[in-house]
Design a protein around this motif. Sequence first.
Motif, PDB file in Angstrom:
ATOM      1  N   PRO A 213      12.469 -20.893 -46.909  1.00 47.75           N
ATOM      2  CA  PRO A 213      12.050 -22.270 -46.611  1.00 47.75           C
ATOM      3  C   PRO A 213      13.172 -23.273 -46.870  1.00 47.75           C
ATOM      4  CG  PRO A 213      11.148 -21.572 -48.720  1.00 47.75           C
ATOM      5  CD  PRO A 213      11.805 -20.358 -48.116  1.00 47.75           C
ATOM      6  N   THR A 214      13.168 -24.336 -46.074  1.00 49.36           N
ATOM      7  CA  THR A 214      14.097 -25.446 -46.301  1.00 49.36           C
ATOM      8  C   THR A 214      13.396 -26.625 -46.975  1.00 49.36           C
ATOM      9  OG1 THR A 214      13.665 -26.346 -44.085  1.00 49.36           O
ATOM     10  CG2 THR A 214      15.492 -24.788 -44.314  1.00 49.36           C
ATOM     11  N   LYS A 215      12.064 -26.601 -46.983  1.00 43.56           N
ATOM     12  CA  LYS A 215      11.266 -27.630 -47.649  1.00 43.56           C
ATOM     13  C   LYS A 215      10.374 -26.963 -48.683  1.00 43.56           C
ATOM     14  CE  LYS A 215      12.479 -31.320 -45.218  1.00 43.56           C
ATOM     15  NZ  LYS A 215      13.116 -32.512 -45.835  1.00 43.56           N
ATOM     16  N   LEU A 216      10.609 -27.266 -49.948  1.00 42.71           N
ATOM     17  CA  LEU A 216       9.843 -26.659 -51.024  1.00 42.71           C
ATOM     18  C   LEU A 216       8.666 -27.555 -51.427  1.00 42.71           C
ATOM     19  CD1 LEU A 216      12.753 -25.379 -53.307  1.00 42.71           C
ATOM     20  CD2 LEU A 216      11.525 -24.144 -51.503  1.00 42.71           C
ATOM     21  N   VAL A 217       7.627 -26.952 -51.951  1.00 43.84           N
ATOM     22  CA  VAL A 217       6.480 -27.710 -52.451  1.00 43.84           C
ATOM     23  C   VAL A 217       6.930 -28.533 -53.650  1.00 43.84           C
ATOM     24  CG1 VAL A 217       4.188 -27.549 -53.487  1.00 43.84           C
ATOM     25  CG2 VAL A 217       4.830 -25.987 -51.631  1.00 43.84           C
ATOM     26  N   ARG A 218       6.761 -29.861 -53.562  1.00 45.32           N
ATOM     27  CA  ARG A 218       7.143 -30.748 -54.663  1.00 45.32           C
ATOM     28  C   ARG A 218       6.143 -30.666 -55.811  1.00 45.32           C
ATOM     29  NH1 ARG A 218      10.408 -35.203 -53.530  1.00 45.32           N
ATOM     30  NH2 ARG A 218      12.036 -34.583 -52.049  1.00 45.32           N
ATOM     31  N   GLU A 219       4.881 -30.585 -55.439  1.00 47.47           N
ATOM     32  CA  GLU A 219       3.816 -30.493 -56.433  1.00 47.47           C
ATOM     33  C   GLU A 219       2.539 -30.056 -55.744  1.00 47.47           C
ATOM     34  OE1 GLU A 219       1.731 -34.278 -57.620  1.00 47.47           O
ATOM     35  OE2 GLU A 219       3.608 -35.181 -56.905  1.00 47.47           O
TER      36      GLU A 219
END
Length: 312
Positions: free
Chosen positions: A14-20
Amino acid sequence: MIKPRYEGYCDSEPTKLVREKFGNTNVYGQIAKSLLTKATGFIAAYDFTLNPYRGCQYGCSYCYAAAFSPNNKMRQDWGNWVIFKENSEEILAKELHKWYKHNPQIPPRIYMSSVTDPYQPFESKYQLTRRLLEVMLDVRNDGHPTPTLVIQTRSPIITRDIDYLQRFQRLRINMSIPTGSESVRKDFEPRSPSIKARLNAIYIIKKSIDSTKGFVPRISITITPLLPTFINDEADFIDRLVIADRVVIQDFHPSHSSSLIASTRQEVITIKQKYAWWYDSEKSSYIKFKEKLISRLPHVDIKEGKDGFGYD
């Protein structure tokens, strides 16, 4: 340009990770290149749409906005992810500055929001919509009129911002209430606030804003799409809509399997089968309900579809 790959919704790195995690919702951040999008089609009466978020935690079964998800996996998991635009205030300030540089005394017409709810639950923590309202109000410091603003929501969280809302000279609040029956709401949009909570939010807004100290917003109740209301709930529901100056009704969008087309989700088909008494004669049900609105609300402007979503 490489498309972002969102953690939990991709098969590769992934290039976008879960922030919260906000409840069961995956929250992602995004750097926005623009915030104001040229309004077209259904809401072409406006200059711009403004969507502080992408995705919507309410995840309504019929929502057309799922079609604009980043990928098919996220479309299928509509309601369980949200993307916030982390540089929104800076971008909006620049875009408004550019507008007023060419139109110093002409306020832009902004529709917030077209494919998300600006007051979905995550807003209670992040307050992005509130900060964007502040940016819009700040233009008065430079002698410019505040934007003409329409806010589309189904959330009582909007009452938190009454202190800001009353400072907009031209504001319309569209409160979405597609049915007058709680059991129907729970079937079609189980994550959304109750009908009572939404109506109470409108009562609070109208009661709290003193016309001698602020600007009283125009109020629409948008029954869009029109869902069934049980006959024993109809009269009371319609009578409570007298608080609005406008009521808007609209049937479902057509269903499409392709993305990037405003369409009703296939998930709603099974739910509709439960209400065959309404949908077997859908056109007749729609006409009868519209006639009852007109009959019981003689002083409220009853509009249909696109005609109902303008500011005026």
